[in-house]
Write a protein that holds these residues in place. Structure first.
Motif, mmCIF file in Angstrom:
data_model
loop_
_atom_site.group_PDB
_atom_site.id
_atom_site.type_symbol
_atom_site.label_atom_id
_atom_site.label_comp_id
_atom_site.label_asym_id
_atom_site.label_seq_id
_atom_site.Cartn_x
_atom_site.Cartn_y
_atom_site.Cartn_z
ATOM 1 N N PRO A 146 7.675 -9.414 -9.853
ATOM 2 C CA PRO A 146 7.262 -8.794 -8.583
ATOM 3 C C PRO A 146 6.296 -7.616 -8.781
ATOM 4 C CG PRO A 146 9.605 -9.264 -8.535
ATOM 5 C CD PRO A 146 9.138 -9.527 -9.946
ATOM 6 N N SER A 167 -1.969 4.612 -3.392
ATOM 7 C CA SER A 167 -0.700 3.905 -3.199
ATOM 8 C C SER A 167 0.266 4.224 -4.330
ATOM 9 C CB SER A 167 -0.943 2.390 -3.141
ATOM 10 O OG SER A 167 -1.759 2.053 -2.034
ATOM 11 N N PRO A 168 0.593 5.498 -4.492
ATOM 12 C CA PRO A 168 1.389 5.897 -5.658
ATOM 13 C C PRO A 168 2.787 5.311 -5.598
ATOM 14 C CG PRO A 168 1.246 7.713 -4.090
ATOM 15 C CD PRO A 168 0.329 6.635 -3.583
ATOM 16 N N GLN A 169 3.229 4.701 -6.679
ATOM 17 C CA GLN A 169 4.558 4.108 -6.712
ATOM 18 C C GLN A 169 4.919 3.736 -8.136
ATOM 19 O OE1 GLN A 169 4.460 0.001 -4.790
ATOM 20 N NE2 GLN A 169 2.435 0.744 -4.176
ATOM 21 N N GLU A 212 0.822 -1.220 0.000
ATOM 22 C CA GLU A 212 0.000 0.000 0.000
ATOM 23 C C GLU A 212 0.850 1.262 0.000
ATOM 24 O OE1 GLU A 212 -3.124 -0.331 2.964
ATOM 25 O OE2 GLU A 212 -3.327 -2.472 2.520
ATOM 26 N N GLN A 237 2.506 -7.080 -7.395
ATOM 27 C CA GLN A 237 2.105 -5.861 -6.676
ATOM 28 C C GLN A 237 0.772 -5.338 -7.216
ATOM 29 O OE1 GLN A 237 3.445 -4.737 -4.030
ATOM 30 N NE2 GLN A 237 3.899 -2.564 -4.024
ATOM 31 N N ASP A 261 15.316 -4.803 -6.058
ATOM 32 C CA ASP A 261 14.833 -6.176 -5.928
ATOM 33 C C ASP A 261 14.389 -6.512 -4.503
ATOM 34 O OD1 ASP A 261 14.240 -8.424 -7.400
ATOM 35 O OD2 ASP A 261 16.172 -9.397 -7.021
ATOM 36 N N SER A 292 11.870 -14.250 -10.079
ATOM 37 C CA SER A 292 11.157 -13.244 -9.303
ATOM 38 C C SER A 292 12.110 -12.107 -8.968
ATOM 39 C CB SER A 292 10.546 -13.864 -8.040
ATOM 40 O OG SER A 292 9.624 -12.954 -7.458
ATOM 41 N N HIS A 293 12.622 -11.470 -10.011
ATOM 42 C CA HIS A 293 13.459 -10.285 -9.855
ATOM 43 C C HIS A 293 12.758 -9.113 -10.539
ATOM 44 C CE1 HIS A 293 16.757 -12.431 -8.032
ATOM 45 N NE2 HIS A 293 16.836 -13.277 -9.046
ATOM 46 N N ARG A 294 13.239 -7.911 -10.244
ATOM 47 C CA ARG A 294 12.546 -6.737 -10.805
ATOM 48 C C ARG A 294 13.038 -6.441 -12.214
ATOM 49 N NH1 ARG A 294 11.084 -2.532 -7.084
ATOM 50 N NH2 ARG A 294 9.547 -1.879 -8.589
ATOM 51 N N PHE A 295 13.108 -7.484 -13.037
ATOM 52 C CA PHE A 295 13.472 -7.307 -14.439
ATOM 53 C C PHE A 295 12.287 -7.648 -15.325
ATOM 54 C CE2 PHE A 295 17.682 -8.759 -12.688
ATOM 55 C CZ PHE A 295 18.325 -7.541 -12.797
ATOM 56 N N ARG A 354 -6.779 -6.332 -5.635
ATOM 57 C CA ARG A 354 -7.669 -6.973 -4.663
ATOM 58 C C ARG A 354 -8.245 -5.959 -3.683
ATOM 59 N NH1 ARG A 354 -3.610 -10.782 -2.744
ATOM 60 N NH2 ARG A 354 -3.214 -12.051 -4.579
ATOM 61 N N ARG A 355 -7.540 -4.832 -3.518
ATOM 62 C CA ARG A 355 -7.982 -3.796 -2.576
ATOM 63 C C ARG A 355 -8.891 -2.763 -3.249
ATOM 64 N NH1 ARG A 355 -2.907 -5.774 -0.516
ATOM 65 N NH2 ARG A 355 -2.489 -5.145 1.634
ATOM 66 N N ARG A 407 -2.014 -7.561 -6.081
ATOM 67 C CA ARG A 407 -2.398 -7.330 -4.681
ATOM 68 C C ARG A 407 -3.191 -6.042 -4.535
ATOM 69 N NH1 ARG A 407 2.871 -9.452 -3.524
ATOM 70 N NH2 ARG A 407 3.690 -7.348 -3.726
ATOM 71 N N LEU A 408 -2.754 -4.990 -5.226
ATOM 72 C CA LEU A 408 -3.482 -3.716 -5.124
ATOM 73 C C LEU A 408 -4.875 -3.841 -5.731
ATOM 74 C CD1 LEU A 408 -0.567 -1.226 -5.832
ATOM 75 C CD2 LEU A 408 -1.953 -1.318 -3.730
#
Lengths: 479, 479
Positions: free
Chosen positions: B231, B113-115, A60, B235, A437, B205-208, B241-242, B238-239
């Motif tokens: 990943p 949830s800014p990102q 979040e 994310q 990561d 499961s890396h941020r590539f 679902r909210r 998951r968001l």
């Protein structure tokens, strides 16, 4: 919003009844304290509070760089969560911070083998001009080698420290490379360099630079400074064997001196000695590129989950348990000091009354040993806690604790606060530390629970017993 | 510039003498061919040619996107290297290509949830406006589910396919997710979406993000299309679902229709039947963010290293061995066809004379089995080759080969070219494939050598024997 195992309330209900029966008898005898500690340990192994905290904060809020609106949102989110979990008192402590904020970043090898490299500015790095700088790279094997470069000898060059980090369970391979990160920019500037770059302080071989704070007397690096991913450091090393390597660096950032940061403080008020505080710490801020799951949402989940189990007991422990989610751990401030949130909290009037403190700030790896202050050596307290944590795989180590984690340092320095060390397996920690990561998928929920189990047992026993962790050590029995 | 083991020339000198004695006797009997194949195999296991090729190409050229100056430099570098290695004839084949070039990219989750998220445009993606687009994300579990969305039902939305890839040794988990990558943008556009995003076609499961080509009849996607790192897909899931997830996407790129690409062609001229060609392929272009070590510098190193060992024999084999480093494999061209370099080479007048072809394009994982065309089933050729490769851990599989690799497809389609399959362990291949993390450090030098050993044995035996791989299969003996 909160995701919970549907099985969990049932499990707690089943296990709460016998625990309640035992802790209702007062005053607590050591055996009874130990029995409750064992029950807390066992509940921790099926409790989802810590994981839910980590999941919620990293999802979040996500990244939460010190001094930014994201860190403020993280503090508000955490305070709301802690209130809902039933802590007696939850507060946000606000304090000033000079925030450093990353801008555009780009590293390019020029010449016959033109290509981009992966790099990230180090915290506190000064900016290049918007269009960047171009210079030749001079590689040093270590900080010591760079420090030996004569004044002015690197004029117009980019200084690079290429020291590799050693993988060690305790994480102690970090020291020498973190020293290069802290001290490298200043040494490079002294020798006349226009920028400092380094092989990442990390044990992985992925294209992720590992950022991190730098230390410089004026708080901001006098030259632009960046970490290269380890494969990119390899690449520059290989190219340098073929001939001079020239690079363009764009490292833009801003320093925002009038920012604010926050600690979040939540207490379970002591029923007999409320002024005696057992402090469980973690830090809420994270670097800006991952979501700070291992560093340090995990630690905040662990200490929150542990304290929550104690808050759920039928009566509060004798001493106060204070959970502090420190702000601004990952910073380099004007004056050269980091740990801004811890320093602010350590300056509170009641800080000298902290009886013991420790921080969870090493990811979610299992705890394999724990150390207490020297005063607890050879005490029944230590033996009892050792018996409770042993079934989780954690050993009690009678060596006195040497530190309680980064944010505990200012308390030790200012007040001689006794510290405990809960030593986690950090074999893989520096694969992810300070990289993009560092995300939720890297958290092992079972290992997280094992941490909660040990912390809950420790916190409960420290708060319920009357042990004076400042006392002179008990002499070892003669054999 | 070339790095070589100092031990290597000695080893070759020691082993060359007996080999020379044997191959000098003509004509070659099957047993003698097999003996030489075994010698080539053993030399391969100590030969550094393949690794040196991979090291040089990934270091000195780095990324080499099809149709760019980097790909042209890679072709010139490779041609020079092949000439130095002693091939009889080395040429660069130049052909037109519409090059797609990545620009600025940024994905941001908006709202509470800014990102930032990690995403990369897919090859052929159209551009957003410079400032990007903003829209709500609608998640589909698969391409099939997206295809079932009614026309116009996604108007103003971002369509996301969230299918997870299965890890399989053969790599066959890639098919369904690659199909989502190819077909997703078109289906999203049909349903009215303003953009298409997908969970990466990758097992890590890396941020590539894992980029890759898309297929669309007009060659360029009608809507901006991107892959999320796994990943980051988690994310967003998951968001979502909210509550609703809204994003801003900046995906800038340019299409440069008047670009050029190149194949590099190197031959060991056949001493008796020079017009009969054994084609060993790989592709020289790579995606733009890694250095293309596993995809496909490894393959080019393997086939080059194998052919080089044969070129070092005292006399050339009977048939021609042609190594082709294909350009522009990783492309989506106007008209929807990829594999531009292979299609160009398959249109050559002499392409129908290729007697057998195979491509190494699956990293440096060990070869665990090989298949030949049906014509070779139950032949002494197959049994002999099987005996030679067995000590390397590779098994001969009498199932007919079903394909020789991506760039062999156009030859099979146009000329019915017989193909061989050298099946590599791809368990980890899709952890790295099409990511910035595809770099030299991921290559296992010993596994690379095992590949060279099998390829050298295969290429030598195919070129020295008179086997007609187009013939009707030999009937299996009745038992």
């Amino acid at each position: 919003m909160m995701k919970r195992s549907t099985l969990l309330p049932l499990l707690i209900a089943l296990s709460a009844a016998p625990a309640a029966a035992q802790v209702r008898e007062a005053p607590s005898a050591p055996a009874e304290i130990e029995r409750t500690a064992a029950q807390l340990r066992d509940r921790a192994l099926t409790d989802a509070t810590a994981y839910d905290f980590v999941e919620g904060l990293t999802t979040e809020i996500g990244p939460r760089l010190a001094g930014t609106p994201a860190e403020r949102r993280a503090a508000e989110w955490s305070a709301a969560r802690l209130r809902r979990l039933g802590f007696d008192r939850v507060a946000i402590e606000d304090f000033p911070l000079a925030a450093w904020v990353r801008g555009a970043e780009e590293g390019t090898i020029l010449g016959a083998s033109p290509q981009r490299v992966e790099l990230d500015a180090l915290g506190g790095s000064s900016s290049t001009p918007l269009g960047g700088i171009e210079a030749e790279v001079v590689i040093f094997p270590s900080l010591e080698a760079l420090a030996a470069a004569p004044d002015g000898s690197l004029r117009g060059k980019i200084a690079m420290v290429n020291r590799r980090m050693t993988r060690v369970q305790t994480g102690q391979g970090y020291g020498p490379v973190a020293a290069a990160r802290s001290g490298g920019p200043g040494q490079a500037a002294r020798a006349g360099a226009v920028a400092f770059i380094m092989r990442s302080a990390g044990t992985d071989s992925h294209r992720f630079p590992h950022t991190g704070a730098t230390a410089y007397p004026d708080g901001r690096q006098p030259i632009p400074s960046a970490a290269l991913s380890n494969p990119d450091a390899d690449q520059i090393e290989r190219l340098a064997r073929r001939g001079p390597v020239r690079m363009r660096l764009v490292l833009n950032s801003t320093l925002q001196p009038a920012s604010r940061s926050q600690n979040v403080v939540a207490e379970i008020r002591g029923r007999e000695r409320p002024d005696e505080v057992v402090l469980l710490g973690c830090h809420l801020d994270s670097w800006d590129q991952g979501t700070g799951a291992i560093d340090d949402a995990a630690g905040c989940g662990i200490v929150t989950g542990a304290a929550k189990l104690i808050a759920d007991l039928p009566r509060n422990p004798r001493r106060t348990i204070r959970v502090v989610l420190f702000g601004a751990e990952e910073v380099s401030q004007p004056g050269g000091q980091g740990l801004a949130g811890a320093r602010f909290h350590a300056a509170r009037a009641d800080a000298p009354r902290i009886v013991i403190a420790s921080e969870s700030d090493f990811g979610a790896g299992r705890i394999y040993s724990m150390q207490l202050p020297a005063a607890a050596a050879n005490t029944e307290f230590m033996r009892g806690l050792g018996r409770v944590i042993l079934p989780t795989g954690a050993l009690m180590d009678s060596t006195p604790a040497r530190g309680g984690g980064p944010d505990i340092g200012p308390f030790v320095a200012a007040h001689g606060t006794p510290a405990a060390t809960l030593q986690q397996d950090g074999t893989d920690y520096f694969d992810l530390h300070h990289t993009p990561d560092d995300t939720l998928d890297k958290i092992d929920p079972d290992a997280l629970k094992q941490n909660v189990a040990v912390w809950a047992a420790f916190a409960w026993m420290a708060a319920e017993s009357g042990v004076d962790f400042r006392a002179a050590p008990t002499p070892a029995p003669t054999r």
